[in-house]
Enzyme design. Structure first.
Site, PDB file in Angstrom:
ATOM      1  N   LEU A 134      17.981  14.508   2.345  1.00 19.46           N
ATOM      2  CA  LEU A 134      16.633  13.953   2.513  1.00 19.46           C
ATOM      3  C   LEU A 134      16.769  12.624   3.255  1.00 19.46           C
ATOM      4  O   LEU A 134      17.684  11.849   2.982  1.00 19.46           O
ATOM      5  CB  LEU A 134      15.991  13.685   1.130  1.00 19.46           C
ATOM      6  CG  LEU A 134      14.685  12.902   1.125  1.00 19.46           C
ATOM      7  CD1 LEU A 134      13.513  13.783   1.587  1.00 19.46           C
ATOM      8  CD2 LEU A 134      14.366  12.348  -0.274  1.00 19.46           C
ATOM      9  N   ASP A 141      -0.729   3.091  -2.780  1.00 17.80           N
ATOM     10  CA  ASP A 141      -1.757   2.065  -3.011  1.00 17.80           C
ATOM     11  C   ASP A 141      -2.226   2.083  -4.468  1.00 17.80           C
ATOM     12  O   ASP A 141      -2.213   3.134  -5.114  1.00 17.80           O
ATOM     13  CB  ASP A 141      -2.941   2.323  -2.058  1.00 17.80           C
ATOM     14  CG  ASP A 141      -3.816   1.091  -1.898  1.00 17.80           C
ATOM     15  OD1 ASP A 141      -3.391  -0.016  -2.310  1.00 17.80           O
ATOM     16  OD2 ASP A 141      -4.933   1.238  -1.366  1.00 17.80           O
ATOM     17  N   HIS A 199       3.656  -3.437  -9.038  1.00 14.79           N
ATOM     18  CA  HIS A 199       4.680  -3.186  -8.017  1.00 14.79           C
ATOM     19  C   HIS A 199       5.988  -2.724  -8.665  1.00 14.79           C
ATOM     20  O   HIS A 199       6.634  -1.802  -8.178  1.00 14.79           O
ATOM     21  CB  HIS A 199       4.922  -4.445  -7.172  1.00 14.79           C
ATOM     22  CG  HIS A 199       3.704  -4.936  -6.443  1.00 14.79           C
ATOM     23  ND1 HIS A 199       2.850  -4.082  -5.779  1.00 14.79           N
ATOM     24  CD2 HIS A 199       3.190  -6.187  -6.266  1.00 14.79           C
ATOM     25  CE1 HIS A 199       1.866  -4.780  -5.229  1.00 14.79           C
ATOM     26  NE2 HIS A 199       2.047  -6.062  -5.520  1.00 14.79           N
TER      27      HIS A 199
HETATM   28  C1  IPE Z   1      -1.939  -0.338   2.551  1.00 17.83           C
HETATM   29  O1  IPE Z   1      -2.452  -0.812   1.356  1.00 17.83           O
HETATM   30  C2  IPE Z   1      -0.560  -0.848   2.755  1.00 17.83           C
HETATM   31  C3  IPE Z   1       0.449  -0.311   1.860  1.00 17.83           C
HETATM   32  C4  IPE Z   1       0.262   0.628   0.989  1.00 17.83           C
HETATM   33  C5  IPE Z   1       1.759  -0.889   1.997  1.00 17.83           C
HETATM   34  P1  IPE Z   1      -3.397  -2.092   1.302  1.00 17.83           P
HETATM   35  O2  IPE Z   1      -3.808  -2.261  -0.100  1.00 17.83           O
HETATM   36  O3  IPE Z   1      -2.725  -3.235   1.968  1.00 17.83           O
HETATM   37  O4  IPE Z   1      -4.619  -1.636   2.233  1.00 17.83           O
HETATM   38  P2  IPE Z   1      -6.109  -2.128   2.299  1.00 17.83           P
HETATM   39  O5  IPE Z   1      -6.085  -3.622   2.421  1.00 17.83           O
HETATM   40  O6  IPE Z   1      -6.773  -1.686   1.036  1.00 17.83           O
HETATM   41  O7  IPE Z   1      -6.695  -1.450   3.486  1.00 17.83           O
HETATM   42  C1  IPE Z   2       0.042  -1.187  -2.926  1.00 15.22           C
HETATM   43  O1  IPE Z   2      -0.701  -1.654  -4.003  1.00 15.22           O
HETATM   44  C2  IPE Z   2       1.276  -2.006  -2.656  1.00 15.22           C
HETATM   45  C3  IPE Z   2       1.203  -2.800  -1.435  1.00 15.22           C
HETATM   46  C4  IPE Z   2       0.228  -2.778  -0.567  1.00 15.22           C
HETATM   47  C5  IPE Z   2       2.313  -3.692  -1.166  1.00 15.22           C
HETATM   48  P1  IPE Z   2      -1.706  -2.852  -3.849  1.00 15.22           P
HETATM   49  O2  IPE Z   2      -0.964  -4.129  -4.072  1.00 15.22           O
HETATM   50  O3  IPE Z   2      -2.454  -2.789  -2.564  1.00 15.22           O
HETATM   51  O4  IPE Z   2      -2.674  -2.592  -5.055  1.00 15.22           O
HETATM   52  P2  IPE Z   2      -4.256  -2.676  -5.063  1.00 15.22           P
HETATM   53  O5  IPE Z   2      -4.754  -1.846  -3.929  1.00 15.22           O
HETATM   54  O6  IPE Z   2      -4.615  -4.114  -4.888  1.00 15.22           O
HETATM   55  O7  IPE Z   2      -4.660  -2.139  -6.403  1.00 15.22           O
HETATM   56 MG    MG Z   3      -4.151  -1.886  -1.981  1.00 20.60          MG
END
Ligand code: IPE
Ligand code: IPE
Ligand code: MG
Length: 242
Positions: free
Chosen positions: A129, A18, A35
């Site tokens: 792995l 995240d 990403h």
């Molecule tokens: C959780 O992250 C999902 C992934 C890392 C793929 P999100 O950014 O979607 O989660 P929330 O919305 O903060 O809970």
């Molecule tokens: C995690 O990073 C990737 C996915 C959930 C696909 P985010 O896209 O949720 O990044 P933040 O949390 O908005 O910074």
């Molecule tokens: Mg996120």
């Protein structure tokens, strides 16, 4: 090669990756840059997992809820998955990595599904792995699809009803999308959020949890090793008295 200095290495490490969007925003860039950079962190963690002797590395790449993001971000993420898989697979195979994708694949487009199938069959024989990408996944979806599979099995084989109803926890495990994969010993979430966001709800019942402030694109080998170090100091009691 497994490190000699590390003790109590977890068998299965899982990552809630995240903070990509915030990482990009901090640099005045579009979310998608985060990403892209996050793929480098995946590469680093795979290498670190191989080096430390971790046997399963699972990564939460896209949740069922993430389908509700703006369409352009969803498309960019799906395109990135295809590109990253195609680009990384040969090296992963050479390094003995078995590649798997788990999730609601009915929602993925044909090109992505084809790429996943190719990568999974190309690496199926590897056992250094296992890298599991949770894609279009959610914990509640997984439990629900498992329950539906059970119901269908009883409908198809009424003579097995009593056997299926008498099944225990391990029996139910076999219906989950993660069947055959040991439960995660350690779940790490980056970016300072302290929630599971519908991740491995059943499988994470006794996982050690680690929440770190580092944003995912900054989570590299050093951070991975620090997470293993944290894990090595945990005392897992499973409800017993030690
Ligand atoms: C959780 O992250 C999902 C992934 C890392 C793929 P999100 O950014 O979607 O989660 P929330 O919305 O903060 O809970
Ligand atoms: C995690 O990073 C990737 C996915 C959930 C696909 P985010 O896209 O949720 O990044 P933040 O949390 O908005 O910074
Ligand atoms: Mg996120």
């Amino acid at each position: 090669m497994a490190s000699e200095t590390m003790t109590n290495v977890p068998v299965h490490v899982s990552m809630i990756m995240d903070g990509n969007g915030r990482w990009a925003k901090e640099r005045g860039k579009e979310r998608v840059f985060g990403h892209f950079e996050g793929v480098e962190s995946v590469r680093a963690c795979v290498e670190a997992a191989v080096e430390t002797g971790v046997k399963y590395l699972s990564i939460y790449a896209f949740s069922e809820e993430n389908w509700n993001r703006p369409q352009d971000e969803v498309l960019a993420l799906m395109g990135l998955m295809v590109k990253a898989m195609a680009a990384e697979m040969k090296k992963l195979d050479q390094n003995g990595v078995r590649f798997m994708v788990i999730g609601n694949r009915e929602r993925l487009d044909d090109e992505l599904n084809r790429t996943i199938d190719d990568c999974m069959s190309m690496t199926a024989h590897n056992d250094t792995l296992t890298l599991i990408v949770l894609l279009s996944y959610s914990g509640k979806w997984d439990i629900l699809q498992a329950a539906k599979k059970m119901v269908e099995e009883v409908a198809d084989h009424p003579e097995r009803k009593d056997e299926i109803l008498s099944m225990g926890i391990d029996g139910f495990d076999r219906y989950l999308a993660t069947a055959g994969i040991p439960d995660p010993d350690l779940i790490v979430r980056t970016s300072g959020e302290c929630r599971l966001s519908n991740y491995l709800l059943w499988q994470g019942a006794y996982s050690e949890l680690l929440f770190v402030d580092t944003l995912w694109p900054d989570f590299r080998k050093e951070e991975f090793r620090a997470a293993l170090d944290y894990y090595s100091k945990r005392d897992r009691r499973y409800g017993k008295v030690k």
